[in-house]
Design an enzyme around this catalytic site. Structure first.
Site, mmCIF file in Angstrom:
data_model
loop_
_atom_site.group_PDB
_atom_site.id
_atom_site.type_symbol
_atom_site.label_atom_id
_atom_site.label_comp_id
_atom_site.label_asym_id
_atom_site.label_seq_id
_atom_site.Cartn_x
_atom_site.Cartn_y
_atom_site.Cartn_z
ATOM 1 N N ARG A 28 2.597 36.892 8.701
ATOM 2 C CA ARG A 28 2.731 35.839 7.686
ATOM 3 C C ARG A 28 2.259 36.335 6.316
ATOM 4 O O ARG A 28 1.720 35.566 5.527
ATOM 5 C CB ARG A 28 1.974 34.572 8.090
ATOM 6 C CG ARG A 28 2.263 34.084 9.497
ATOM 7 C CD ARG A 28 3.656 33.530 9.679
ATOM 8 N NE ARG A 28 3.919 32.282 9.025
ATOM 9 C CZ ARG A 28 3.849 31.082 9.590
ATOM 10 N NH1 ARG A 28 3.476 30.982 10.838
ATOM 11 N NH2 ARG A 28 4.148 29.994 8.934
ATOM 12 N N ARG A 32 2.000 31.170 1.691
ATOM 13 C CA ARG A 32 1.279 30.249 0.809
ATOM 14 C C ARG A 32 -0.034 30.755 0.237
ATOM 15 O O ARG A 32 -0.544 30.198 -0.724
ATOM 16 C CB ARG A 32 1.013 28.939 1.549
ATOM 17 C CG ARG A 32 2.235 28.080 1.624
ATOM 18 C CD ARG A 32 2.003 26.897 2.491
ATOM 19 N NE ARG A 32 1.692 27.306 3.844
ATOM 20 C CZ ARG A 32 1.468 26.479 4.844
ATOM 21 N NH1 ARG A 32 1.470 25.185 4.634
ATOM 22 N NH2 ARG A 32 1.223 26.934 6.054
ATOM 23 N N ARG A 41 7.831 28.477 -4.789
ATOM 24 C CA ARG A 41 8.017 27.371 -3.849
ATOM 25 C C ARG A 41 7.998 26.009 -4.554
ATOM 26 O O ARG A 41 8.596 25.051 -4.062
ATOM 27 C CB ARG A 41 6.918 27.486 -2.807
ATOM 28 C CG ARG A 41 6.881 26.485 -1.726
ATOM 29 C CD ARG A 41 7.930 26.666 -0.675
ATOM 30 N NE ARG A 41 7.560 25.775 0.403
ATOM 31 C CZ ARG A 41 7.710 24.457 0.321
ATOM 32 N NH1 ARG A 41 8.277 23.914 -0.730
ATOM 33 N NH2 ARG A 41 7.320 23.697 1.321
ATOM 34 N N ASP A 77 12.081 32.120 9.164
ATOM 35 C CA ASP A 77 11.183 31.372 10.037
ATOM 36 C C ASP A 77 11.735 31.469 11.453
ATOM 37 O O ASP A 77 12.894 31.847 11.637
ATOM 38 C CB ASP A 77 11.077 29.901 9.597
ATOM 39 C CG ASP A 77 9.910 29.200 10.289
ATOM 40 O OD1 ASP A 77 8.760 29.411 9.877
ATOM 41 O OD2 ASP A 77 10.142 28.486 11.279
ATOM 42 N N TYR A 155 9.318 24.064 20.772
ATOM 43 C CA TYR A 155 9.672 23.263 19.590
ATOM 44 C C TYR A 155 10.882 22.374 19.873
ATOM 45 O O TYR A 155 10.939 21.222 19.444
ATOM 46 C CB TYR A 155 9.961 24.168 18.389
ATOM 47 C CG TYR A 155 8.708 24.579 17.663
ATOM 48 C CD1 TYR A 155 8.000 23.665 16.890
ATOM 49 C CD2 TYR A 155 8.224 25.869 17.749
ATOM 50 C CE1 TYR A 155 6.841 24.034 16.223
ATOM 51 C CE2 TYR A 155 7.061 26.253 17.088
ATOM 52 C CZ TYR A 155 6.378 25.326 16.329
ATOM 53 O OH TYR A 155 5.237 25.698 15.678
#
Ligand code: CP3
Length: 351
Positions: A28, A32, A41, A77, A155
């Site tokens: 990752r 962020r 973003r 993703d 998921y």
């Protein structure tokens, strides 16, 4: 002419060949915690960024510009492949991913499509081509990735992140034939997606099985491992190294070797040297700093990074990484110091 990408530290370590210093990248790493990412973003929703090759390429390169990392990972993703199968995906602010029409019945599973990745995920394949053009001159390899069948099934069935995975396990334990059908479809989607990424230019592939540690060893072997093996058998046709990441699997590390991966990525709940011994010398190991250590004062972080390096003991085939993704809020100066520390560390000689 640019140096051939096969000479890079990361790819050498994947093959357990000696390197001048330990390669490091961070799961990752594009995201962020980086001000550059947050700025971009502000103007684009996550899925738009993933589906616009120029933006995905730009985000892929952000951590490469900021730190001396030994690999880039394509910005994407694990969940968009579910959209092509017929599931509705959105990312809700502050909630994470949500599937609008989660799988509940055998009929839902029957309806799932298994489309070719070129048809449903062309944006990521194009982002890979763009990123390679930028990375080749620097001899930094590009990693492609996919979620593993179990984590994607989790998921698809729960519809969001879950605490107990009761619905997934309910289907798995209660309707094994439907589970088999779902996992067979997912293994093909995952395998073909990984293969297509390698053919588009990804020089290594990582399979993320983030939630598989929820299973008992026996259930892992019966209900997850065969499908991971199937996906990786398809991906393996590309001939690039495969890294297999999972967390909370200290109870069945040995079984992870049976996936056929070249590199096993372990979390911090197990000592790296003990993990390597259990998995066996014939594979490379990635890991395994606790990502929360990156929030600690430098001296405490350094000590933990040093422990990981000492446990690797300078053996060929160690790729330094965090044991799970780097967290939002991580101080970037600690990331920079960590990367430089790993490169400067000299393992004590064993002869
Ligand atoms: O590693 C990289 O830098 C490449 C990009 C990448 C993303 N997601 C972008 C992203 C990768 C490799 C992933 C993998 C992923 N996605 C996993 C497996 C790894 C893991 O952490 O276990 C999982 C489980 C997901 C699903 C997912 N995507 C969740 C649960 C969330 C929300 C919470 C979170 O962890 O951020 C996402 C959103 C997401 N994917 C973001 C990024 C940068 C944050 C998006 C934002 O709001 O800007």
């Amino acid at each position: 002419m640019a140096a051939t990408p096969t000479e890079s530290r990361l790819l050498r370590a994947c093959r357990r060949e000696a390197t001048d210093t330990t390669p490091i990248w961070l799961m990752r790493q594009a995201g962020r915690y980086m001000p550059e990412y947050r700025k971009l973003r502000e103007h684009h929703p996550l899925l738009t960024m993933i589906k616009t090759p120029e933006l995905a390429c730009e985000v892929t390169l952000q951590p490469i510009e900021a730190f001396d990392l030994d690999a880039a990972i394509i910005f994407a993703d694990i969940l968009p492949p579910l959209e092509g199968m017929g599931l509705h995906l959105r990312f809700a602010e502050g909630e994470g991913p949500i599937i609008g029409n989660p799988i509940r019945t055998a009929e839902d599973i029957e309806r799932l499509r298994v489309p070719p990745p070129e048809e449903t995920l062309p944006f990521t394949l194009e982002a890979i081509r763009l990123a390679r053009a930028h990375l080749d001159g620097r001899n930094i390899p590009l990693i492609g990735f996919s979620g593993a069948p179990f984590t994607l099934a989790a998921y698809a069935i729960e519809g969001k992140s879950s605490r107990n995975y009761a619905q997934v396990k309910g289907l798995m334990m209660g309707e094994p034939a439907a589970w088999h059908e779902l996992m067979t479809k997912l293994s093909e989607v995952v395998g073909e997606y990984l293969l297509a990424q390698a053919r588009a230019g990804a020089q290594a592939l990582q399979l993320f099985d983030s939630w598989v540690g929820q299973l008992s060893p026996a259930d892992y072997r019966a209900f997850a491992l065969p499908y991971t093996q199937r996906a990786l058998a398809i991906a393996r046709q590309a001939g690039v190294p495969i890294i297999h990441f999972a967390t909370d699997t200290s109870g069945y590390l040995e079984a992870m070797r049976e996936t056929g991966a070249d590199v096993i990525s372990v979390d911090w709940r197990v000592d790296l040297d003990a993990a390597w011994q259990r998995i066996g010398e014939g594979v490379a190991i990635q890991g395994n700093l606790d990502p929360v250590a990156l929030f600690a004062p430098w001296e405490a972080l350094k000590q933990r990074a040093q422990t990981v390096l000492e446990q690797a003991g300078g053996r060929a085939g160690h790729i330094f990484n965090v044991g799970h993704g780097i967290l939002p809020g991580t101080p970037t100066d600690n990331v920079k110091r960590l990367v430089d520390f790993v490169h400067e560390y000299a393992a004590p000689s064993h002869d």
